[in-house]
Design an enzyme around this catalytic site. Structure first.
Site, PDB file in Angstrom:
ATOM      1  N   ASP A 104     -21.024  -8.763  -1.134  1.00 18.00           N
ATOM      2  CA  ASP A 104     -20.652  -7.593  -1.929  1.00 18.00           C
ATOM      3  C   ASP A 104     -20.380  -8.049  -3.360  1.00 18.00           C
ATOM      4  O   ASP A 104     -20.548  -9.232  -3.678  1.00 18.00           O
ATOM      5  CB  ASP A 104     -19.413  -6.900  -1.333  1.00 18.00           C
ATOM      6  N   ASP A 130     -17.232  -7.824  -6.234  1.00 17.36           N
ATOM      7  CA  ASP A 130     -15.818  -7.482  -6.368  1.00 17.36           C
ATOM      8  C   ASP A 130     -15.399  -7.422  -7.836  1.00 17.36           C
ATOM      9  O   ASP A 130     -15.738  -8.315  -8.614  1.00 17.36           O
ATOM     10  CB  ASP A 130     -14.955  -8.548  -5.668  1.00 17.36           C
ATOM     11  N   ASP A 155     -16.532  -3.578  -4.261  1.00 17.91           N
ATOM     12  CA  ASP A 155     -15.084  -3.367  -4.164  1.00 17.91           C
ATOM     13  C   ASP A 155     -14.491  -3.283  -5.559  1.00 17.91           C
ATOM     14  O   ASP A 155     -14.687  -4.179  -6.378  1.00 17.91           O
ATOM     15  CB  ASP A 155     -14.407  -4.544  -3.421  1.00 17.91           C
TER      16      ASP A 155
HETATM   17  P1  TTP Z   1     -14.673 -10.891  -0.090  1.00 17.75           P
HETATM   18  O1  TTP Z   1     -15.450 -10.007  -0.978  1.00 17.75           O
HETATM   19  O2  TTP Z   1     -14.556 -10.452   1.331  1.00 17.75           O
HETATM   20  O3  TTP Z   1     -15.241 -12.391  -0.041  1.00 17.75           O
HETATM   21  P2  TTP Z   1     -15.997 -13.272  -1.137  1.00 17.75           P
HETATM   22  O4  TTP Z   1     -16.244 -12.491  -2.391  1.00 17.75           O
HETATM   23  O5  TTP Z   1     -15.228 -14.526  -1.264  1.00 17.75           O
HETATM   24  O6  TTP Z   1     -17.351 -13.629  -0.429  1.00 17.75           O
HETATM   25  P3  TTP Z   1     -18.681 -12.734  -0.331  1.00 17.75           P
HETATM   26  O7  TTP Z   1     -19.671 -13.371  -1.219  1.00 17.75           O
HETATM   27  O8  TTP Z   1     -19.074 -12.819   1.108  1.00 17.75           O
HETATM   28  O9  TTP Z   1     -18.341 -11.340  -0.734  1.00 17.75           O
HETATM   29  O10 TTP Z   1     -13.191 -11.055  -0.613  1.00 17.75           O
HETATM   30  C1  TTP Z   1     -12.916 -11.510  -1.919  1.00 17.75           C
HETATM   31  C2  TTP Z   1     -11.468 -11.835  -2.067  1.00 17.75           C
HETATM   32  O11 TTP Z   1     -10.673 -10.672  -2.011  1.00 17.75           O
HETATM   33  C3  TTP Z   1     -10.955 -12.749  -0.955  1.00 17.75           C
HETATM   34  O12 TTP Z   1     -10.422 -13.914  -1.531  1.00 17.75           O
HETATM   35  C4  TTP Z   1      -9.848 -12.036  -0.309  1.00 17.75           C
HETATM   36  C5  TTP Z   1      -9.526 -10.908  -1.255  1.00 17.75           C
HETATM   37  N1  TTP Z   1      -9.155  -9.692  -0.534  1.00 17.75           N
HETATM   38  C6  TTP Z   1      -7.856  -9.243  -0.645  1.00 17.75           C
HETATM   39  O13 TTP Z   1      -7.037  -9.845  -1.326  1.00 17.75           O
HETATM   40  N2  TTP Z   1      -7.500  -8.117   0.033  1.00 17.75           N
HETATM   41  C7  TTP Z   1      -8.372  -7.448   0.797  1.00 17.75           C
HETATM   42  O14 TTP Z   1      -8.003  -6.429   1.396  1.00 17.75           O
HETATM   43  C8  TTP Z   1      -9.736  -7.928   0.902  1.00 17.75           C
HETATM   44  C9  TTP Z   1     -10.753  -7.219   1.724  1.00 17.75           C
HETATM   45  C10 TTP Z   1     -10.079  -9.050   0.201  1.00 17.75           C
HETATM   46 MN    MN Z   2     -17.080 -10.558  -2.290  1.00 20.87          MN
HETATM   47 MN    MN Z   3     -15.037  -7.780  -1.239  1.00 18.94          MN
END
Ligand code: TTP
Ligand code: MN
Ligand code: MN
Ligand code: MN
Length: 368
Positions: free
Chosen positions: A204, A206, A292
């Site tokens: 995703d 973020d 996100d």
């Molecule tokens: P993710 O998007 O799940 O993971 P990522 O970006 O490291 O890997 P990917 O490439 O697969 O997307 O989460 C990103 C960060 O956000 C992770 O360190 C945890 C944090 N997080 C929170 O703090 N609260 C939450 O509710 C969620 C879902 C994530």
């Molecule tokens: Mn992510």
């Molecule tokens: Mn995420």
């Protein structure tokens, strides 16, 4: 004269937040096998076992060379009996029989397919699996009522399960910036998650949004969402409002690792130029991308940034370090010092590491 070649003996701190873990991994064969076992444990809701395998994989990720013999591992932390057996199997036979049979098991394959649906977690997938639902078509035939997230997850299943590229993340960044600036000029947008750690793909994209003037960020998310919706960028969204102040978490005692920021879990429609041949030219097509969005007041921004940059294991280890070694409670909102009975302020990630008595680790070295 005789020379003896001594094997490199590895060593590493036991907390992942004290190690520098880049994306260069010299032990992918080992870490991939351990990650499969971690994933399987997580799908079985065995958190303790999952963390143990994640820690073992993470310690191997930070080694400067490929492991060639078991003796080299003697000084390393986080490697329990089970992980050692898996490593030994791979060093001797080229693969882990346990990881291979897990990957091929009907249960693991089915749970992977089902949790690949946005909005479906391990619990739901396990319930469906026990009802005999092992595939998407069986789910659709089952007549189960799906919630809005799951319906969208099923509808855009293929796109969402394709990795997001950095190019796509940059295109999404531009859209998010346009939206945020249209409704609140002066607001600041930061790419977080895996892409901030330098990953070239992700599951995703973020973003963390704030405004340099405290309070200006209040109520921002619904406006951003309306703008995005009016422009046709959203295929799905669910906004949760900020619940930090009304929460009964108490000083530095968050109820869970989930934070309480105003957030939006969404699926974006991204139009991409796809070259379909030299003569025919370029055809427009669309893809669905998970995004996100999180809004933080500027006073909590450094904590939110640190919390949303990851990796998940790095975050977990930071909180464990804070609690066990420093008698402090770290969340994505604040840092509380239990000995001094007060919150410690910080306006940068560097300051938070300093409060915790840790050497600063930049995002690209948090890939534990
Ligand atoms: P993710 O998007 O799940 O993971 P990522 O970006 O490291 O890997 P990917 O490439 O697969 O997307 O989460 C990103 C960060 O956000 C992770 O360190 C945890 C944090 N997080 C929170 O703090 N609260 C939450 O509710 C969620 C879902 C994530
Ligand atoms: Mn992510
Ligand atoms: Mn995420
Ligand atoms: Mn089946």
């Amino acid at each position: 004269e005789k020379y003896f070649l001594l094997p490199v003996l590895f060593s590493a701190p036991s907390y992942a937040c004290k190690r520098r873990t880049t994306l260069k991994n010299h032990n992918t064969l080992l870490t991939e096998a351990l990650s499969i076992l971690a994933e399987s444990a997580e799908l079985n809701e065995d958190e303790g076992r999952g963390v143990a395998f994640r820690r073992a994989a993470a310690v191997l990720k930070c080694l400067p060379k490929a492991v060639s013999s078991m003796e080299q591992l003697r000084g390393l932390p986080c490697l329990g009996d089970h992980s050692m057996r898996v490593i030994k199997d791979i060093l001797e036979n080229g693969a882990s029989s346990e990881a291979e049979s897990t990957k091929q098991s009907e249960r693991f394959k089915a749970l992977k397919v089902l949790t690949g649906i946005f909005g479906v977690g391990a619990k739901t997938a396990d319930r469906w699996f026990r009802e005999g639902i092992h595939s998407l078509s069986q789910l659709q035939e089952s007549g189960h009522t799906l919630n809005q997230a799951q319906q969208a997850g099923l509808q855009f299943y293929d796109d969402i399960n394709l990795p997001v590229s950095k190019t796509e993340a940059d295109a999404i960044s531009e859209i998010v910036e346009k939206a945020v600036h249209a409704v609140l000029p002066g607001a600041e947008i930061t790419l977080t998650g895996g892409f901030r750690r330098g990953k070239l793909t992700g599951h995703d994209v973020d973003f963390l949004i704030t405004h340099p003037e405290e309070g200006k960020e209040e109520g921002l998310m619904p406006k951003v969402v309306s703008w995005l919706e009016s422009q046709g960028f959203l295929l799905y969204q669910k906004t949760t409002r900020n619940s930090y102040l009304e929460s009964k978490d108490g000083p530095g005692r968050p109820a869970s690792n989930m934070d309480r920021f105003e957030r939006c879990l969404s699926i974006f429609k991204l139009t991409k130029d796809r070259c379909v041949g030299q003569k025919q030219g370029t055809k427009q097509s669309a893809t669905a991308v998970r995004v996100d969005l999180v809004v933080s007041p500027v006073s909590q921004f450094a904590f939110a940034l640190l919390g949303w940059t990851g990796s998940k294991l790095f975050e977990r280890e930071l909180r464990r370090w804070a609690g066990h070694e420093k008698a402090m409670s770290l969340s994505s909102h604040a840092l509380y010092d239990n000995k001094q009975s007060r919150y410690l302020r910080a306006s940068s990630e560097e300051e938070i590491f300093a409060h915790l008595g840790l050497e600063y680790i930049p995002p690209t070295e948090r890939n534990a």
